[in-house]
Scaffold this motif. Sequence first.
Motif, PDB file in Angstrom:
ATOM      1  N   ARG A  67      -4.161  26.151   0.855  1.00 50.25           N
ATOM      2  CA  ARG A  67      -3.394  25.259   0.111  1.00 50.25           C
ATOM      3  C   ARG A  67      -2.017  24.967   0.523  1.00 50.25           C
ATOM      4  O   ARG A  67      -1.064  24.218   0.369  1.00 50.25           O
ATOM      5  CB  ARG A  67      -3.093  25.490  -1.517  1.00 50.25           C
ATOM      6  N   ALA A  68      -1.691  26.029   1.520  1.00 50.99           N
ATOM      7  CA  ALA A  68      -0.437  25.821   2.444  1.00 50.99           C
ATOM      8  C   ALA A  68      -0.115  24.783   3.438  1.00 50.99           C
ATOM      9  O   ALA A  68       0.687  24.318   3.724  1.00 50.99           O
ATOM     10  CB  ALA A  68       0.086  27.318   3.070  1.00 50.99           C
ATOM     11  N   VAL A  69      -1.487  24.412   3.718  1.00 50.46           N
ATOM     12  CA  VAL A  69      -1.832  23.095   4.816  1.00 50.46           C
ATOM     13  C   VAL A  69      -1.557  21.895   3.979  1.00 50.46           C
ATOM     14  O   VAL A  69      -2.523  21.448   3.654  1.00 50.46           O
ATOM     15  CB  VAL A  69      -2.901  23.415   5.408  1.00 50.46           C
ATOM     16  N   THR A  70      -0.309  21.539   3.683  1.00 44.61           N
ATOM     17  CA  THR A  70       0.021  20.300   2.803  1.00 44.61           C
ATOM     18  C   THR A  70       0.133  19.102   3.664  1.00 44.61           C
ATOM     19  O   THR A  70       0.154  19.453   5.047  1.00 44.61           O
ATOM     20  CB  THR A  70       1.085  20.663   2.120  1.00 44.61           C
ATOM     21  N   GLY A  71      -0.142  17.918   3.251  1.00 48.10           N
ATOM     22  CA  GLY A  71       0.209  16.736   4.118  1.00 48.10           C
ATOM     23  C   GLY A  71       1.511  16.930   4.611  1.00 48.10           C
ATOM     24  O   GLY A  71       1.586  16.577   5.955  1.00 48.10           O
ATOM     25  N   ARG A  72       2.589  17.226   3.986  1.00 51.69           N
ATOM     26  CA  ARG A  72       4.104  17.161   4.615  1.00 51.69           C
ATOM     27  C   ARG A  72       4.043  18.328   5.699  1.00 51.69           C
ATOM     28  O   ARG A  72       4.408  18.134   6.818  1.00 51.69           O
ATOM     29  CB  ARG A  72       4.944  17.738   3.472  1.00 51.69           C
ATOM     30  N   ARG A  73       3.374  19.346   5.524  1.00 49.80           N
ATOM     31  CA  ARG A  73       3.156  20.295   6.562  1.00 49.80           C
ATOM     32  C   ARG A  73       2.632  19.962   7.760  1.00 49.80           C
ATOM     33  O   ARG A  73       2.862  20.214   9.028  1.00 49.80           O
ATOM     34  CB  ARG A  73       2.709  21.690   6.166  1.00 49.80           C
ATOM     35  N   VAL A  74       1.413  19.362   7.632  1.00 54.62           N
ATOM     36  CA  VAL A  74       0.606  18.753   8.795  1.00 54.62           C
ATOM     37  C   VAL A  74       1.499  17.784   9.721  1.00 54.62           C
ATOM     38  O   VAL A  74       1.379  17.855  10.640  1.00 54.62           O
ATOM     39  CB  VAL A  74      -0.858  18.070   8.446  1.00 54.62           C
ATOM     40  N   ALA A  75       2.103  16.802   8.847  1.00 56.59           N
ATOM     41  CA  ALA A  75       2.839  15.747   9.503  1.00 56.59           C
ATOM     42  C   ALA A  75       4.320  16.536  10.359  1.00 56.59           C
ATOM     43  O   ALA A  75       4.263  15.915  11.377  1.00 56.59           O
ATOM     44  CB  ALA A  75       3.394  15.030   8.470  1.00 56.59           C
ATOM     45  N   VAL A 127       0.815  -1.187  -0.075  1.00 54.56           N
ATOM     46  CA  VAL A 127       0.143   0.103   0.107  1.00 54.56           C
ATOM     47  C   VAL A 127       0.723   1.094   0.032  1.00 54.56           C
ATOM     48  O   VAL A 127       1.541   1.456   1.112  1.00 54.56           O
ATOM     49  CB  VAL A 127      -1.011  -0.078   1.147  1.00 54.56           C
ATOM     50  N   ALA A 128       0.976   1.966  -1.060  1.00 50.22           N
ATOM     51  CA  ALA A 128       1.778   3.243  -1.333  1.00 50.22           C
ATOM     52  C   ALA A 128       1.050   4.190  -0.980  1.00 50.22           C
ATOM     53  O   ALA A 128       0.272   4.630  -1.796  1.00 50.22           O
ATOM     54  CB  ALA A 128       2.301   2.926  -2.487  1.00 50.22           C
ATOM     55  N   ILE A 129       1.072   4.979   0.091  1.00 48.63           N
ATOM     56  CA  ILE A 129       0.589   6.254   0.376  1.00 48.63           C
ATOM     57  C   ILE A 129       1.325   7.200   0.034  1.00 48.63           C
ATOM     58  O   ILE A 129       2.372   7.738   0.732  1.00 48.63           O
ATOM     59  CB  ILE A 129       0.156   6.156   1.978  1.00 48.63           C
ATOM     60  N   GLY A 130       0.833   8.091  -0.729  1.00 45.14           N
ATOM     61  CA  GLY A 130       1.167   9.374  -1.137  1.00 45.14           C
ATOM     62  C   GLY A 130       0.215  10.434  -1.490  1.00 45.14           C
ATOM     63  O   GLY A 130      -0.625  10.797  -0.460  1.00 45.14           O
ATOM     64  N   THR A 131       0.112  11.015  -2.625  1.00 43.28           N
ATOM     65  CA  THR A 131      -0.742  11.932  -2.916  1.00 43.28           C
ATOM     66  C   THR A 131      -2.196  11.120  -2.884  1.00 43.28           C
ATOM     67  O   THR A 131      -3.307  11.680  -2.506  1.00 43.28           O
ATOM     68  CB  THR A 131      -0.569  12.463  -4.389  1.00 43.28           C
ATOM     69  N   GLY A 148      -1.675  11.681   1.584  1.00 38.40           N
ATOM     70  CA  GLY A 148      -1.168  13.114   1.798  1.00 38.40           C
ATOM     71  C   GLY A 148      -1.984  14.118   1.772  1.00 38.40           C
ATOM     72  O   GLY A 148      -2.371  15.062   2.624  1.00 38.40           O
ATOM     73  N   THR A 149      -3.146  14.126   0.631  1.00 37.23           N
ATOM     74  CA  THR A 149      -4.063  14.825   0.249  1.00 37.23           C
ATOM     75  C   THR A 149      -5.161  14.684   1.335  1.00 37.23           C
ATOM     76  O   THR A 149      -5.602  15.887   1.812  1.00 37.23           O
ATOM     77  CB  THR A 149      -4.567  14.468  -1.052  1.00 37.23           C
TER      78      THR A 149
END
Length: 324
Positions: free
Chosen positions: A210-218, A127-131, A180-181
């Motif tokens: 849009r600045a609240v990206t998955g990477r930023r939340v992590a 299971v590849a979790i990305g976008t 991530g989305t």
Amino acid sequence: MLTVGVDIGGTSVRAGVVDARGSVLDTSRAPTPAGERALEDAIVAAVEEVADRHAVNAVGLAVAGFIASDRRTVRFAPHLAWRQADVADRMSDRLGMPVVLEHDANAAALAEHRFGAARGASTAVLVAIGTGIGAALLLNGEVFRGAHGVAPELGHLRVVPDGRPCPCGKNGCWERYCSGTALSATAVELLAKHPGVSTVLAREAAGDARAVTGRRVAGAARDGDPLAKRAMADLARWLGEGLALVADVYDPEVIVIGGGVSGSAPLFLDDARERYSAVVTGAGHRPLARIRTAQLGDDAGIVGAATLAREMASSMAKNHSRRS
């Protein structure tokens, strides 16, 4: 025998020379162009760059899209220009080497089975979790592609009827709650309900959601931000729920969690395992799949595609020897 694996995503084309042990010896990278011809030019340039430095004899392309069962044609790739395109033959003509195609998640799963977290497992799911969510199924070490080469699309299992809209056209798909989305969407929803809980994310969202990206939340969750931690807990819950569905259908020995979001696994994977073990059918009365993070990281697609290319080249050489 050295072969080249090329991971072709929506943002970059990455080529790597890979040996029989799965080691990446050399790499090249270029941005992914928009047009079909430009994309093929970029692949040729990336392969030729590394081929100039190494003696290679076959190429595998890991493509984020639907691949025909003969692994010669790209049927559809949502973030690439190809539509019903005979990519393998066209690229083989230009490169002067055999070329084989594979779905990027299948390639990554094959690499993890041969050299990484699923090594030795008879039945494994990646299971590849990305976008979004990419997925692959291995049965007795072989990639299962389904009747038309597009299985398994686990990311588009509907987990919430009438839930969040998905680009696939359905609502409530698993990847809308576990990706991530999804992490970004959950954080924005929580900010709307509880604006004072996270000053950092609230300030960023006020400028542009849009600045609240998955990477930023992590990153905020790692720093202890309470709202980001709630968003991460929601992702963990949905990951556990989805893995229980996967286990109910496939009963795998190993489930490998890969993709960009897997880099934040310490923030969610233990909770996801706990949820999975609680809601899987027959909980407490059946063996559970081992849930592991991918070991090969971003190189998995390259290694898997190159491995398939090596197997193809070896098979062609044996057939030629028999005819001779």
